[in-house]
Design a protein around this motif. Structure first.
Motif: not given
Length: 171
Positions: A130-135
Motif C-alpha cells: 500500500e502507498v497513500t499520499f496527498n498533494a
C-alpha cells in the motif's frame, strides 16, 4: 492519472488552477504539477529550509499501512527542495533527509510554473504494498504565508498534516 487540486478549506475550485499528474514507472513514483496564476515567490534559496513559507508544491507519501509515518517533499519555484521523514504522533517530528536524493525540475513561465518530481522506490523504502499520499500547493500571492492552500484531497482546515486524508496512489 490526472486531477486538479482544490481549495483546502472548502474543497471547491480555486482561481489557482493546479493540475497534478502522477503514477509509477520504472521503479519510481512520478509527479508533475502545473501551477497557474502564481507570483512565483520563493521564501528561501537553500534546501531543507522552511520553503513552505513561500509558494511550493508538496507531496506527503506513506509507504506501508502506518500513516503516522510519511515522507514530506516540497519544491519551490526557485528550485529549492525540502525532504523530511515525518512522524505524526504526539506532535510532528521531522527527520531531515538528503534533499537531492531524488529528481526535481522546475520550469518557470509567465504567471506560473511546473514541477516534475521523480522519487525512486528505494529512497522511500518501497518494495510493494500500500502507498497513500496527498498533494498540495501553497500560493502566497507574493509572500503572504498560507494565503491560498490547495489539496488533492482537501483536509478542510489550515493543516496539511492530516494523514487520514491521504488517498491510495494508483497508476
Amino acid at each position: 492519472m490526472e486531477c486538479f487540486l482544490k481549495n483546502n478549506y472548502t474543497g471547491e475550485e480555486t482561481p489557482f488552477k493546479t493540475v497534478l499528474e502522477y503514477g509509477r514507472k520504472n521503479g519510481e513514483f512520478r509527479f508533475s504539477f502545473d501551477c497557474e496564476n502564481s507570483k512565483l515567490f520563493s521564501a528561501y534559496d537553500e534546501d531543507n529550509e522552511p520553503i513552505y513559507n513561500g509558494d511550493v508544491v508538496e507531496l506527503f507519501i506513506c509507504v506501508g499501512g502506518d500513516r503516522r509515518s510519511y515522507f514530506e517533499i516540497e519544491v519551490a519555484p526557485n528550485g529549492a527542495v525540502f525532504f523530511a521523514e515525518i512522524r505524526n504522533e504526539n506532535g510532528l517530528h521531522a527527520k531531515m533527509l538528503n534533499a537531492r536524493s531524488f529528481f526535481s525540475k522546475v520550469t518557470l513561465r509567465e504567471n506560473g510554473y511546473s514541477v516534475e518530481i521523480n522519487v525512486p522506490d528505494a529512497i522511500l523504502g518501497y518494495k510493494n504494498g500500500e502507498v497513500t499520499f496527498n498533494a498540495y500547493r501553497i500560493e502566497t500571492e507574493g509572500g503572504v504565508p498560507n494565503k491560498n492552500l490547495l489539496a488533492l484531497n482537501p483536509t478542510l482546515c489550515g493543516s496539511f498534516h492530516m494523514p487520514q486524508f491521504f488517498v491510495p496512489l494508483e497508476g
